[in-house]
Scaffold this motif. Structure first.
Motif, PDB file in Angstrom:
ATOM      1  N   CYS A 152       0.827  -1.213   0.000  1.00 22.99           N
ATOM      2  CA  CYS A 152       0.000   0.000   0.000  1.00 22.99           C
ATOM      3  C   CYS A 152       0.859   1.261   0.000  1.00 22.99           C
ATOM      4  N   ARG A 153       2.051   1.164   0.595  1.00 19.76           N
ATOM      5  CA  ARG A 153       2.952   2.327   0.653  1.00 19.76           C
ATOM      6  C   ARG A 153       3.800   2.477  -0.604  1.00 19.76           C
ATOM      7  N   ASP A 154       3.737   1.497  -1.498  1.00 21.56           N
ATOM      8  CA  ASP A 154       4.544   1.529  -2.723  1.00 21.56           C
ATOM      9  C   ASP A 154       3.887   2.501  -3.716  1.00 21.56           C
ATOM     10  N   THR A 155       4.518   3.636  -3.923  1.00 19.61           N
ATOM     11  CA  THR A 155       3.937   4.665  -4.795  1.00 19.61           C
ATOM     12  C   THR A 155       3.833   4.196  -6.236  1.00 19.61           C
ATOM     13  N   ALA A 156       4.717   3.289  -6.652  1.00 17.24           N
ATOM     14  CA  ALA A 156       4.683   2.795  -8.032  1.00 17.24           C
ATOM     15  C   ALA A 156       3.412   1.998  -8.321  1.00 17.24           C
ATOM     16  N   LEU A 157       2.799   1.434  -7.277  1.00 14.08           N
ATOM     17  CA  LEU A 157       1.590   0.617  -7.453  1.00 14.08           C
ATOM     18  C   LEU A 157       0.342   1.332  -6.966  1.00 14.08           C
ATOM     19  N   ARG A 158       0.448   2.620  -6.690  1.00 11.68           N
ATOM     20  CA  ARG A 158      -0.667   3.320  -6.053  1.00 11.68           C
ATOM     21  C   ARG A 158      -1.954   3.228  -6.863  1.00 11.68           C
ATOM     22  N   ASN A 159      -1.873   3.369  -8.157  1.00 11.76           N
ATOM     23  CA  ASN A 159      -3.084   3.321  -8.984  1.00 11.76           C
ATOM     24  C   ASN A 159      -3.732   1.939  -8.980  1.00 11.76           C
ATOM     25  N   LEU A 160      -2.950   0.907  -8.649  1.00 16.69           N
ATOM     26  CA  LEU A 160      -3.473  -0.464  -8.644  1.00 16.69           C
ATOM     27  C   LEU A 160      -3.849  -0.954  -7.248  1.00 16.69           C
TER      28      LEU A 160
END
Length: 364
Positions: free
Chosen positions: A100-108
């Motif tokens: 959840c904290r991974d900004t690269a996956l935020r849209n997913l």
């Protein structure tokens, strides 16, 4: 004789002092031996307990005194019980928080807690439980558990199958039916859980259940939704067969799939992502069960929620929860790598959040 008598008293006093000191040392040794772990596990366990406390503190539960009595959390679901939960469940929650904290996956991985999400969450006020429905992951049985807990039926065996999904008769209120303040209180205080499954195997299950077998006779899947997908995504226009898995995959992997989703309405819940259904990065869930380990997870969830003495999860047929790698590979064997990659790109958040591996046939 006086000096001799005085010296005698001094020796007696000195002996008494030594005796008191000796008894104190013996008593101290006895206390130490009494409270030391007889098996020598204390020193080994301490780091694990400290780690567990650190992780549990990240799950925010407001103090009980801030809320009215009807919204107080049940004792088993929180505090000390969470500290003792099996490591696998703590690892799942830790993985979820990290992704959840991974900004690269935020849209997913992130979504708004909209009415669509609140409609998926069923409420048991009597035992302070929230259950988020993730279709095609054994949710019918969990709904039966909640129906019994809510008092609509006295046992799971008494519940007619046609009642389970009839939300006007099954006695299962949705979280969306409450006011904003009541929703907030329940989200903050209740025991919350949902179940996940390998995302691709879940899609296969949804396709078979709705477009092939359709056991509950829901004709709109074959006569309305399937034709809509075929018109948009079938490459061979002369093909007259019903919806094929290839058509289904192409629809789901299309970045512009939402225009069809709007037409299909809530029927899309059987194949949308866990993120869209339950907002796991926005709502702090107490437990995330896995379909593949449901034999262990179901009893644990009942115990963690404090209801294991009231109801049991229905018997699981042997082998039904085992991940079927051969079946998944067979279904995807005729699908182009391009379409599979587009499908994975949409469901990547579900794979990463819940610890599922990227399929081998995508890596080859």
């Amino acid at each position: 004789w006086l000096p001799s008598d005085n010296m005698h008293h001094q020796w007696l006093l000195l002996a008494a002092c030594f005796w008191v000191i000796f008894m104190f040392m013996v008593a101290s040794k006895f206390i130490t031996l009494t409270f030391k772990d007889p098996d020598g596990y204390g020193a080994k366990q301490e780091p694990l307990i400290l780690t567990a406390v650190t992780k549990v503190e990240e799950v925010h539960v407001p103090e009980e005194k801030h809320w009215p009595e009807e919204f107080q959390p049940t004792g088993k679901a929180f505090s000390g019980h969470l500290i003792r939960q099996p490591l696998v469940h703590m690892e799942r929650l830790e993985l979820l928080r990290n992704v959840c904290r991974d900004t690269a996956l935020r849209n997913l991985s992130h979504t708004a807690v909209s009415k669509f999400v609140l409609d998926r969450i069923f409420v048991c006020d009597k035992h302070k439980i929230l259950f988020c429905q993730t279709p095609k992951v054994g949710n019918t049985q969990w709904k039966k558990v909640l129906i019994v807990l809510n008092g609509a039926f006295s046992s799971i065996e008494e519940i007619p199958e046609n009642i389970v999904h009839d939300h006007e008769k099954n006695g299962l209120p949705r979280l969306s039916s409450f006011s904003d303040s009541e929703i907030k209180k329940r989200l903050n205080l209740y025991f919350k859980f949902f179940i996940v499954r390998d995302p691709f195997e879940r899609l296969i299950s949804a396709f078979k259940d709705k477009f092939v077998h359709n056991p509950r006779f829901e004709p709109w899947y074959r006569h309305e939704i399937a034709p809509g997908i075929i018109r948009k995504y079938r490459k061979n226009r002369t093909e007259t067969k019903g919806l094929q898995f290839e058509d289904f995959v192409r629809y789901l992997g299309d970045p512009n799939h939402r225009w069809l989703d709007v037409q299909f309405g809530d029927h899309i819940i059987h194949w949308v992502t866990y993120v869209e259904l339950c907002a796991p990065c926005e709502i702090t869930y107490s437990v995330i069960g896995h379909h593949e380990t449901l034999e262990d997870d179901a009893p644990y969830i009942l115990k963690a929620a404090g209801i294991d003495h009231l109801v049991s999860y229905p018997t699981i047929p042997p082998g039904i929860t085992v991940y079927n790698k051969t079946k998944v590979e067979r279904y995807f064997s005729g699908i182009s790598k391009r379409d599979i990659r587009r499908l994975y790109a949409r469901f990547e958040g579900d794979f990463k959040l819940f610890g599922y591996r990227e399929p081998d046939f995508l890596l080859n």
